[in-house]
Design a protein around this motif. Structure first.
Motif, PDB file in Angstrom:
ATOM      1  N   GLU A  48      41.844  34.271  43.552  1.00  0.00           N
ATOM      2  CA  GLU A  48      41.042  34.112  42.325  1.00  0.00           C
ATOM      3  C   GLU A  48      41.045  35.393  41.504  1.00  0.00           C
ATOM      4  OE1 GLU A  48      37.138  32.831  43.521  1.00  0.00           O
ATOM      5  OE2 GLU A  48      37.755  30.738  43.664  1.00  0.00           O
ATOM      6  N   GLN A  49      40.907  36.535  42.164  1.00  0.00           N
ATOM      7  CA  GLN A  49      40.916  37.820  41.462  1.00  0.00           C
ATOM      8  C   GLN A  49      42.250  38.026  40.746  1.00  0.00           C
ATOM      9  OE1 GLN A  49      38.466  40.542  41.413  1.00  0.00           O
ATOM     10  NE2 GLN A  49      37.205  38.748  41.876  1.00  0.00           N
ATOM     11  N   LEU A  50      43.346  37.707  41.413  1.00  0.00           N
ATOM     12  CA  LEU A  50      44.669  37.884  40.810  1.00  0.00           C
ATOM     13  C   LEU A  50      44.954  36.848  39.733  1.00  0.00           C
ATOM     14  CD1 LEU A  50      46.628  38.838  44.029  1.00  0.00           C
ATOM     15  CD2 LEU A  50      46.185  40.314  42.042  1.00  0.00           C
ATOM     16  N   GLN A  51      44.359  35.653  39.838  1.00  0.00           N
ATOM     17  CA  GLN A  51      44.529  34.666  38.782  1.00  0.00           C
ATOM     18  C   GLN A  51      43.833  35.121  37.501  1.00  0.00           C
ATOM     19  OE1 GLN A  51      43.103  31.187  40.930  1.00  0.00           O
ATOM     20  NE2 GLN A  51      45.154  30.335  40.977  1.00  0.00           N
ATOM     21  N   GLU A  52      42.735  35.819  37.640  1.00  0.00           N
ATOM     22  CA  GLU A  52      42.040  36.351  36.462  1.00  0.00           C
ATOM     23  C   GLU A  52      42.819  37.498  35.833  1.00  0.00           C
ATOM     24  OE1 GLU A  52      38.066  37.399  37.630  1.00  0.00           O
ATOM     25  OE2 GLU A  52      37.601  35.347  38.263  1.00  0.00           O
ATOM     26  N   VAL A  56      53.514  36.676  38.605  1.00  0.00           N
ATOM     27  CA  VAL A  56      54.535  36.641  37.569  1.00  0.00           C
ATOM     28  C   VAL A  56      53.913  36.890  36.197  1.00  0.00           C
ATOM     29  CG1 VAL A  56      55.982  35.016  38.841  1.00  0.00           C
ATOM     30  CG2 VAL A  56      54.317  34.146  37.229  1.00  0.00           C
ATOM     31  N   ALA A  57      54.745  37.255  35.243  1.00  0.00           N
ATOM     32  CA  ALA A  57      54.326  37.348  33.856  1.00  0.00           C
ATOM     33  C   ALA A  57      54.598  35.998  33.199  1.00  0.00           C
ATOM     34  CB  ALA A  57      55.098  38.448  33.131  1.00  0.00           C
ATOM     35  N   VAL A  58      53.599  35.410  32.596  1.00  0.00           N
ATOM     36  CA  VAL A  58      53.747  34.118  31.927  1.00  0.00           C
ATOM     37  C   VAL A  58      53.811  34.379  30.431  1.00  0.00           C
ATOM     38  CG1 VAL A  58      52.686  31.866  31.519  1.00  0.00           C
ATOM     39  CG2 VAL A  58      52.482  32.950  33.767  1.00  0.00           C
ATOM     40  N   THR A  59      54.848  33.874  29.798  1.00  0.00           N
ATOM     41  CA  THR A  59      55.015  34.075  28.360  1.00  0.00           C
ATOM     42  C   THR A  59      54.674  32.799  27.602  1.00  0.00           C
ATOM     43  OG1 THR A  59      57.332  33.402  28.450  1.00  0.00           O
ATOM     44  CG2 THR A  59      56.883  35.757  28.687  1.00  0.00           C
ATOM     45  N   ASP A  60      54.400  32.964  26.328  1.00  0.00           N
ATOM     46  CA  ASP A  60      54.257  31.835  25.421  1.00  0.00           C
ATOM     47  C   ASP A  60      55.640  31.606  24.830  1.00  0.00           C
ATOM     48  OD1 ASP A  60      53.863  30.079  23.339  1.00  0.00           O
ATOM     49  OD2 ASP A  60      52.297  31.250  22.370  1.00  0.00           O
ATOM     50  N   PRO A  61      56.283  30.457  25.129  1.00  0.00           N
ATOM     51  CA  PRO A  61      57.649  30.231  24.651  1.00  0.00           C
ATOM     52  C   PRO A  61      57.815  30.431  23.144  1.00  0.00           C
ATOM     53  CG  PRO A  61      57.026  28.512  26.187  1.00  0.00           C
ATOM     54  CD  PRO A  61      55.792  29.327  25.914  1.00  0.00           C
ATOM     55  N   LEU A  62      56.802  30.066  22.360  1.00  0.00           N
ATOM     56  CA  LEU A  62      56.905  30.211  20.903  1.00  0.00           C
ATOM     57  C   LEU A  62      57.075  31.661  20.481  1.00  0.00           C
ATOM     58  CD1 LEU A  62      54.195  27.655  19.742  1.00  0.00           C
ATOM     59  CD2 LEU A  62      56.685  27.420  19.559  1.00  0.00           C
ATOM     60  N   THR A  77      46.778  26.094  32.345  1.00  0.00           N
ATOM     61  CA  THR A  77      46.149  27.037  33.261  1.00  0.00           C
ATOM     62  C   THR A  77      46.982  27.181  34.510  1.00  0.00           C
ATOM     63  OG1 THR A  77      44.849  25.392  34.444  1.00  0.00           O
ATOM     64  CG2 THR A  77      43.838  26.358  32.487  1.00  0.00           C
ATOM     65  N   TYR A  78      46.706  28.229  35.242  1.00  0.00           N
ATOM     66  CA  TYR A  78      47.359  28.489  36.518  1.00  0.00           C
ATOM     67  C   TYR A  78      46.306  28.811  37.564  1.00  0.00           C
ATOM     68  CZ  TYR A  78      51.367  28.686  33.499  1.00  0.00           C
ATOM     69  OH  TYR A  78      52.328  28.364  32.586  1.00  0.00           O
ATOM     70  N   MET A  79      45.226  28.060  37.572  1.00  0.00           N
ATOM     71  CA  MET A  79      44.081  28.339  38.451  1.00  0.00           C
ATOM     72  C   MET A  79      44.001  27.354  39.608  1.00  0.00           C
ATOM     73  SD  MET A  79      42.947  30.962  36.881  1.00  0.00           S
ATOM     74  CE  MET A  79      41.296  31.341  37.411  1.00  0.00           C
ATOM     75  N   TRP A  80      45.112  26.775  40.038  1.00  0.00           N
ATOM     76  CA  TRP A  80      45.086  25.763  41.073  1.00  0.00           C
ATOM     77  C   TRP A  80      44.630  26.338  42.392  1.00  0.00           C
ATOM     78  CZ3 TRP A  80      50.347  26.390  39.084  1.00  0.00           C
ATOM     79  CH2 TRP A  80      50.547  25.674  37.908  1.00  0.00           C
ATOM     80  N   GLY A  81      43.929  25.512  43.124  1.00  0.00           N
ATOM     81  CA  GLY A  81      43.640  25.816  44.505  1.00  0.00           C
ATOM     82  C   GLY A  81      42.479  26.732  44.793  1.00  0.00           C
TER      83      GLY A  81
END
Length: 168
Positions: free
Chosen positions: A32-36, A72-78, A162-166
């Motif tokens: 959870e800490q790393l998802q934030e 990972v680094a998540v980018t906005d495709p646009l 979001t990427y907050m699963w689990g």
């Protein structure tokens, strides 16, 4: 999944087998800490979850090694030049696995899932523009051996991702 010990989960929903690694409440709190904030220092995480920096570092490495999570680094495709995203439903004749493997090997296919229902596969594609999307669908996906049909769902506007699963 907030129980003290979730090691008794019967099956990993991603693979359908019962070999999912044990993830206890402390590991879930670290996740959870790393998802934030994926760059949060181990010392800060340790303070939040009641462990030393070294213990957090060890747990994070174990979670990474077991494939429980990725950082990972998540980018906005646009913002990086990809103006067209679409979800594709794909129907296959015969064995689905070779088609899924071929799609997974395409750099434009960001998400490939074998499904039950109206489609055999659901595929998310990210393309530079409509011409690129047409090329991917028409010349690369529809020509794969076994592909019977495709249906495209072009993204007009993304409202939530979001990427907050689990953990919640």
């Amino acid at each position: 999944m907030h129980s003290e010990d979730v090691a008794s989960r019967s099956a990993d929903p991603r693979t359908g087998n019962g070999s999912s690694p044990a993830v206890d409440a402390v590991s879930l709190a670290i996740i959870e800490q790393l998802q934030e904030d994926g760059r949060r220092p181990y010392a800060a995480i340790g303070k939040a979850v009641g462990l030393s920096e070294a213990a957090v570092r060890q747990r994070v490495q174990k979670l990474l090694d077991q494939g429980v999570m990725q950082i990972v680094a998540v980018t906005d495709p646009l913002t990086v030049g990809f103006r067209r995203q679409a979800m594709l439903g794909v129907n296959v004749e015969g064995d689905v696995d070779p088609v899924a493997d071929a799609l997974a090997a395409m750099p434009e296919c960001e998400y490939v899932v074998l499904t039950a229902g109206s489609f055999d596969l659901i595929v998310e594609v990210v393309c530079e523009d409509d011409d690129h999307l047409l090329d991917v669908i028409n010349k690369r996906i529809r020509t794969l051996p076994g592909v019977r049909s495709t249906e495209s769902f072009v993204y007009l506007k993304l409202k939530k991702q979001t990427y907050m699963w689990g953990t919640r």
